[in-house]
Write a protein that holds these residues in place. Structure first.
Motif, PDB file in Angstrom:
ATOM      1  N   LEU A  29       0.734  -1.131   0.022  1.00  0.00           N
ATOM      2  CA  LEU A  29      -0.060  -0.009   0.027  1.00  0.00           C
ATOM      3  C   LEU A  29       0.923   1.305   0.039  1.00  0.00           C
ATOM      4  O   LEU A  29       0.320   2.338   0.143  1.00  0.00           O
ATOM      5  CB  LEU A  29      -1.057  -0.079   0.975  1.00  0.00           C
ATOM      6  N   ASN A  30       2.071   1.172   0.148  1.00  0.00           N
ATOM      7  CA  ASN A  30       3.189   2.215  -0.069  1.00  0.00           C
ATOM      8  C   ASN A  30       2.774   3.472   0.928  1.00  0.00           C
ATOM      9  O   ASN A  30       2.498   4.667   0.569  1.00  0.00           O
ATOM     10  CB  ASN A  30       3.271   2.994  -1.610  1.00  0.00           C
ATOM     11  N   PRO A  31       2.788   2.992   2.307  1.00  0.00           N
ATOM     12  CA  PRO A  31       2.501   3.951   3.251  1.00  0.00           C
ATOM     13  C   PRO A  31       3.221   5.162   3.545  1.00  0.00           C
ATOM     14  O   PRO A  31       4.405   4.859   3.236  1.00  0.00           O
ATOM     15  CB  PRO A  31       2.315   3.291   4.344  1.00  0.00           C
ATOM     16  N   VAL A  32       2.721   6.279   3.851  1.00  0.00           N
ATOM     17  CA  VAL A  32       3.630   7.361   4.141  1.00  0.00           C
ATOM     18  C   VAL A  32       3.300   7.664   5.472  1.00  0.00           C
ATOM     19  O   VAL A  32       1.963   7.953   5.928  1.00  0.00           O
ATOM     20  CB  VAL A  32       3.126   8.952   3.116  1.00  0.00           C
ATOM     21  N   LEU A  33       3.998   8.010   6.256  1.00  0.00           N
ATOM     22  CA  LEU A  33       3.964   8.352   7.903  1.00  0.00           C
ATOM     23  C   LEU A  33       4.539   9.803   7.996  1.00  0.00           C
ATOM     24  O   LEU A  33       5.674   9.844   7.782  1.00  0.00           O
ATOM     25  CB  LEU A  33       4.749   6.996   8.629  1.00  0.00           C
ATOM     26  N   TYR A  34       3.914  10.503   8.695  1.00  0.00           N
ATOM     27  CA  TYR A  34       4.435  11.816   9.585  1.00  0.00           C
ATOM     28  C   TYR A  34       4.605  11.331  10.926  1.00  0.00           C
ATOM     29  O   TYR A  34       3.727  10.949  11.392  1.00  0.00           O
ATOM     30  CB  TYR A  34       3.394  12.799   8.986  1.00  0.00           C
ATOM     31  N   THR A  35       5.736  11.739  11.464  1.00  0.00           N
ATOM     32  CA  THR A  35       5.898  11.306  12.731  1.00  0.00           C
ATOM     33  C   THR A  35       5.254  11.971  13.782  1.00  0.00           C
ATOM     34  O   THR A  35       5.176  11.835  15.036  1.00  0.00           O
ATOM     35  CB  THR A  35       7.518  11.727  12.994  1.00  0.00           C
ATOM     36  N   GLY A  36       4.699  13.583  13.591  1.00  0.00           N
ATOM     37  CA  GLY A  36       4.228  14.064  14.661  1.00  0.00           C
ATOM     38  C   GLY A  36       5.426  15.067  15.309  1.00  0.00           C
ATOM     39  O   GLY A  36       6.375  14.841  15.172  1.00  0.00           O
ATOM     40  N   GLY A  37       4.968  15.761  16.291  1.00  0.00           N
ATOM     41  CA  GLY A  37       5.919  16.534  16.951  1.00  0.00           C
ATOM     42  C   GLY A  37       6.712  15.874  18.167  1.00  0.00           C
ATOM     43  O   GLY A  37       7.683  16.353  18.669  1.00  0.00           O
ATOM     44  N   GLN A  38       6.421  14.702  18.510  1.00  0.00           N
ATOM     45  CA  GLN A  38       7.270  13.720  19.238  1.00  0.00           C
ATOM     46  C   GLN A  38       7.460  12.442  18.641  1.00  0.00           C
ATOM     47  O   GLN A  38       6.859  11.531  18.704  1.00  0.00           O
ATOM     48  CB  GLN A  38       6.290  13.671  20.595  1.00  0.00           C
ATOM     49  N   PRO A  39       8.394  12.415  17.692  1.00  0.00           N
ATOM     50  CA  PRO A  39       8.692  11.355  17.051  1.00  0.00           C
ATOM     51  C   PRO A  39       9.063  10.181  17.854  1.00  0.00           C
ATOM     52  O   PRO A  39       9.760   9.951  18.746  1.00  0.00           O
ATOM     53  CB  PRO A  39       9.946  11.644  15.957  1.00  0.00           C
ATOM     54  N   GLY A  40       8.232   9.074  17.728  1.00  0.00           N
ATOM     55  CA  GLY A  40       8.390   7.881  18.417  1.00  0.00           C
ATOM     56  C   GLY A  40       7.205   7.775  19.815  1.00  0.00           C
ATOM     57  O   GLY A  40       7.210   7.015  20.362  1.00  0.00           O
ATOM     58  N   GLY A  41       6.695   8.890  20.015  1.00  0.00           N
ATOM     59  CA  GLY A  41       5.590   8.927  20.970  1.00  0.00           C
ATOM     60  C   GLY A  41       6.283   8.825  22.558  1.00  0.00           C
ATOM     61  O   GLY A  41       7.500   9.127  22.560  1.00  0.00           O
ATOM     62  N   GLN A  42       5.332   8.398  23.217  1.00  0.00           N
ATOM     63  CA  GLN A  42       5.485   8.438  24.619  1.00  0.00           C
ATOM     64  C   GLN A  42       6.485   7.637  25.095  1.00  0.00           C
ATOM     65  O   GLN A  42       7.589   7.711  26.180  1.00  0.00           O
ATOM     66  CB  GLN A  42       4.107   8.021  25.486  1.00  0.00           C
ATOM     67  N   LEU A  43       6.857   6.734  24.320  1.00  0.00           N
ATOM     68  CA  LEU A  43       7.821   5.548  24.514  1.00  0.00           C
ATOM     69  C   LEU A  43       9.461   6.211  24.669  1.00  0.00           C
ATOM     70  O   LEU A  43      10.367   5.631  25.102  1.00  0.00           O
ATOM     71  CB  LEU A  43       8.053   4.338  23.862  1.00  0.00           C
ATOM     72  N   THR A  44       9.317   7.390  23.725  1.00  0.00           N
ATOM     73  CA  THR A  44      10.696   7.998  24.115  1.00  0.00           C
ATOM     74  C   THR A  44      11.139   8.781  25.310  1.00  0.00           C
ATOM     75  O   THR A  44      12.344   9.063  25.408  1.00  0.00           O
ATOM     76  CB  THR A  44      10.802   9.077  22.931  1.00  0.00           C
ATOM     77  N   THR A  45      10.270   8.674  25.968  1.00  0.00           N
ATOM     78  CA  THR A  45      10.399   9.341  27.443  1.00  0.00           C
ATOM     79  C   THR A  45      10.492   8.225  28.377  1.00  0.00           C
ATOM     80  O   THR A  45      10.573   8.470  29.770  1.00  0.00           O
ATOM     81  CB  THR A  45       9.196  10.194  27.734  1.00  0.00           C
ATOM     82  N   THR A  46      10.745   6.734  27.889  1.00  0.00           N
ATOM     83  CA  THR A  46      10.812   5.591  28.907  1.00  0.00           C
ATOM     84  C   THR A  46      12.303   5.122  28.600  1.00  0.00           C
ATOM     85  O   THR A  46      12.354   4.825  27.537  1.00  0.00           O
ATOM     86  CB  THR A  46       9.736   4.529  28.686  1.00  0.00           C
ATOM     87  N   ASN A  47      13.026   4.868  29.779  1.00  0.00           N
ATOM     88  CA  ASN A  47      14.245   4.394  29.549  1.00  0.00           C
ATOM     89  C   ASN A  47      14.160   2.908  29.247  1.00  0.00           C
ATOM     90  O   ASN A  47      14.735   2.449  28.328  1.00  0.00           O
ATOM     91  CB  ASN A  47      15.164   4.604  30.864  1.00  0.00           C
TER      92      ASN A  47
END
Length: 316
Positions: A29-47
């Motif tokens: 389906l050749n998806p295109v993804l836009y990351t948003g203001g916090q690429p990776g979401g909440q998990l990027t704040t989890t060690n």
């Protein structure tokens, strides 16, 4: 303003968005993804993520998101850094504006914008994030086994987090602003019957205390007298709610009173044809990386079936 036309547009880049991208890409389906203001979401704040299957030694949250992105890109997903600033779902195909400078025409949209935990707004919260301050007991409670912790909140979420932690921790201090809880009676009774939960009524958090090792205590302020006192804890858990990142869709998408997107039971379909919602943007119950990834898979499969039906219609 530049324009781009895509089959599948994925808005958001946490476990839900990247899993949707992996499945959509493998379906051609050749998806295109836009990351948003916090690429990776909440998990990027989890060690440390220790409860996601397949990582016996655990994994660093940001690294996990990098791995998911690479996996999505390996199958052909185009990942762009950008923030969706407005949408127009009144006509089909669907229109989405990115960074107020680019229009994307999409034949299917998967919303994976997630939710953000609410914080008290204290500087010490930010200072001790991942060093004793957490907004998810299920995610991080294991690290505080046999320790004393505090939970702030008065609703069902706070009661649930406190009782969950009571099974792991030596003592749980539940900080409640008023002289009563907002939680349902059954949840209040569960808290009151748990011997190692101490409720601090009419109390608010004045400051989170700590040193180089992390959180060491909390200074409370009595909401009636203003008197301050300190309690020793090694963990501080926020349970004052989450806010789904869904404001830009409100004009078109059905939501509950707090902004969680409502989907048709057993699917990821919304009330708008061709728009699907996955992950924490549509989940006010579980809010885990693994459940978000599961609905990401569902969203891609739902989008694939939808697009296949549109092609059949076009043929006829």
């Amino acid at each position: 303003m530049t324009t781009e036309e895509v089959k599948v547009l994925i808005i958001g880049s946490g476990p839900a968005g990247y899993t949707a991208a992996i499945y959509a890409a493998r379906a051609g389906l050749n998806p295109v993804l836009y990351t948003g203001g916090q690429p990776g979401g909440q998990l990027t704040t989890t060690n440390d993520v220790e409860n996601f299957p397949g990582y016996p030694e655990g994994i660093n949250g940001p690294q996990m998101m990098i791995d998911l992105q690479k996996q999505a890109e390996r199958f052909g997903t185009k990942v762009h850094y950008g923030l969706v600033t407005s949408v127009d779902f009144s006509t089909y195909p669907l229109k989405v504006v990115v960074d107020e400078s680019k229009t994307v025409i999409a034949h299917a949209v998967i919303i994976a914008t997630g939710a953000s935990a609410k914080y008290l707004g204290l500087p010490s919260e930010e200072k001790f994030t991942n060093r004793g301050v957490s907004a998810c007991a299920v995610c991080d409670g294991y690290f505080y086994r046999q320790k004393d912790v505090a939970v702030v909140g008065a609703g069902d979420s706070a009661a649930e987090e406190a009782t969950y932690l009571a099974n792991l921790c030596t003592k749980v201090h539940l900080i409640v602003r008023r002289d009563e809880m907002r939680a349902s009676k059954i949840m209040q009774n569960r808290v009151l019957k748990t011997p190692n939960i101490q409720i601090h009524w009419n109390s608010e958090t004045d400051e989170i205390l700590g040193d180089d090792s992390g959180v060491t205590g909390v200074r409370l302020r009595d909401t009636q007298t203003g008197e301050k006192r300190e309690i020793a804890v090694q963990g501080f858990f926020l349970a004052i709610g989450h806010k789904p990142n869904t404001d830009i869709f409100k004009e078109y998408i059905d939501m509950d009173e707090t902004g969680y997107i409502q989907v048709l039971p057993g699917s990821t379909r919304t009330n708008v044809e061709g728009v699907f919602a996955v992950g924490d943007a549509a989940d006010n119950v579980y809010r885990q990386a693994i459940t978000a990834a599961g609905t990401g898979c569902m969203g891609a499969l739902d989008a694939e079936r939808f697009l296949a039906s549109k092609e059949v219609e076009a043929v006829h």
